[in-house]
Design an enzyme around this catalytic site. Structure first.
Site, mmCIF file in Angstrom:
data_model
loop_
_atom_site.group_PDB
_atom_site.id
_atom_site.type_symbol
_atom_site.label_atom_id
_atom_site.label_comp_id
_atom_site.label_asym_id
_atom_site.label_seq_id
_atom_site.Cartn_x
_atom_site.Cartn_y
_atom_site.Cartn_z
ATOM 1 N N PRO A 121 9.577 -5.252 3.402
ATOM 2 C CA PRO A 121 10.294 -4.993 4.656
ATOM 3 C C PRO A 121 9.318 -4.617 5.766
ATOM 4 C CG PRO A 121 10.703 -3.252 3.037
ATOM 5 C CD PRO A 121 9.973 -4.324 2.327
ATOM 6 N N SER A 180 7.614 -0.451 7.509
ATOM 7 C CA SER A 180 8.217 0.334 6.436
ATOM 8 C C SER A 180 7.277 1.334 5.783
ATOM 9 C CB SER A 180 8.780 -0.611 5.363
ATOM 10 O OG SER A 180 7.749 -1.432 4.841
ATOM 11 N N ILE A 189 4.438 0.834 4.170
ATOM 12 C CA ILE A 189 3.725 0.388 2.968
ATOM 13 C C ILE A 189 2.719 -0.714 3.306
ATOM 14 C CG2 ILE A 189 5.376 1.159 1.235
ATOM 15 C CD1 ILE A 189 6.683 -1.556 1.250
ATOM 16 N N GLY A 190 2.272 -0.732 4.563
ATOM 17 C CA GLY A 190 1.131 -1.550 4.951
ATOM 18 C C GLY A 190 1.353 -3.039 5.022
ATOM 19 N N GLY A 191 2.593 -3.483 5.246
ATOM 20 C CA GLY A 191 2.886 -4.913 5.215
ATOM 21 C C GLY A 191 1.983 -5.762 6.092
ATOM 22 N N GLY A 192 1.929 -5.461 7.381
ATOM 23 C CA GLY A 192 1.110 -6.246 8.299
ATOM 24 C C GLY A 192 -0.363 -6.162 7.978
ATOM 25 N N SER A 193 -0.820 -4.974 7.587
ATOM 26 C CA SER A 193 -2.238 -4.777 7.282
ATOM 27 C C SER A 193 -2.649 -5.499 6.006
ATOM 28 C CB SER A 193 -2.543 -3.279 7.147
ATOM 29 O OG SER A 193 -2.315 -2.608 8.365
ATOM 30 N N ASP A 222 -5.517 0.476 8.763
ATOM 31 C CA ASP A 222 -5.227 0.265 7.344
ATOM 32 C C ASP A 222 -5.834 -1.010 6.776
ATOM 33 O OD1 ASP A 222 -3.846 2.595 6.880
ATOM 34 O OD2 ASP A 222 -1.860 1.714 7.176
ATOM 35 N N LYS A 252 0.864 -1.186 0.000
ATOM 36 C CA LYS A 252 0.000 0.000 0.000
ATOM 37 C C LYS A 252 0.899 1.234 0.000
ATOM 38 C CE LYS A 252 -1.405 1.413 3.965
ATOM 39 N NZ LYS A 252 -0.714 2.724 4.070
#
Length: 276
Positions: free
Chosen positions: A89, A92, A94-98, A127, A10
């Site tokens: 990563p 960071s 850019i919404g990795g976990g979400s 998010d 994201k």
């Protein structure tokens, strides 16, 4: 039956912090897009939820109930054996976990669970609802207000200096909490160049405090600005990932190769936005 669901990164193209509620949550006005690089969730029905993590950023990722993927599986109500291929990563911007949590909800639905609505998904984080939709959106409030946006195709280079940035720490460093929102009516953008011109008049209010917290972000932004054919550079979310926009995909790919060669310790990816 096994299903695989892509979890796209994201990108916060804008992030205007317009207020803070009494409960501490910050009120935002943000333009969000999703791109063709990300993680992947693989899920199979099981007797109880379990999670394994592979991929280049697997180290240190928890596999217990503290992981949003496990929380999403619990919310979906369908026990699954889940594998997360972690290519974004961590921490960071850019919404990795979400996006991983949203992909888990989608996987559960494909396996027969009742679909989780964006309102219920909000319990997993601000998010997650927008990641559940994974389309260009204008997000307002704390993430519960979403409106679809027609964006031209955007091509970009994403760079993370491989440092984790604490979102709460960045927000604490933000001195002004009641900044102006985006225009109530967004313009029509015929192409990526017109969009980049307009985007230059907007902001990420967290960029300056994030640079204070992690000076490496300034180095990334400078390196991106020096790339050939770049239209605009900015940080995404609360950092530390930054992006540069280009008119053509091939320009972004060439720039990414150039930047990666000179900075092999950075995470560098070319990407294009997913269609609405």
């Amino acid at each position: 039956m096994t299903v695989k669901v892509f979890a796209p990164a994201k990108i916060n193209l804008t992030l205007h912090v317009t207020g803070q509620r009494e409960d501490g949550y910050h009120v935002l006005d943000s333009l969000v897009a999703f791109v063709d690089t990300g993680d992947q969730i693989t899920a199979t029905p099981a007797t109880q939820n379990s999670l394994t993590v592979t991929g280049p950023f697997a180290d240190g990722v928890p596999t217990d109930a503290s992981n949003l993927v496990m929380q999403a599986a619990e919310l979906a109500g369908l026990p699954m054996q889940i594998s997360l291929d972690k290519r974004l990563p961590p921490s960071s911007g850019i919404g990795g976990g979400s996006t991983d949590a949203a992909a888990t909800l989608k996987a559960a639905a494909r396996l027969g669970a009742a679909a989780v609505t964006p309102d219920r998904a909000l319990a997993l984080g601000a998010d997650v609802p927008v990641c559940l939709r994974a389309k260009p959106m204008r997000m307002r409030g704390i993430g519960e207000e979403m409106q679809g946006v027609d964006l031209p195709a955007l091509h970009m280079v994403l760079v993370n200096p491989r440092i984790a940035v604490s979102t709460p720490d960045v927000f604490k460093r933000l001195e002004v909490k009641d900044n102006a929102p985006m225009p109530e009516r967004l313009p029509h953008w015929p192409d990526g160049v017109a969009f980049a011109d307009w985007l230059s008049t907007q902001r990420n209010d967290l960029q300056h405090p994030a640079v204070k917290a992690a000076p490496e972000i300034a180095a990334v932004l400078t390196a991106l600005a020096l790339l050939p054919n770049v239209l605009l550079t900015r940080m995404s979310g609360s950092g530390a990932t930054c992006f540069a926009l280009f008119e053509r995909r091939e320009d972004a790919e060439a720039a990414a190769m150039q930047l990666a060669a000179g900075n092999p310790w950075w995470w560098v990816k070319s990407a294009s936005t997913l269609p609405a």
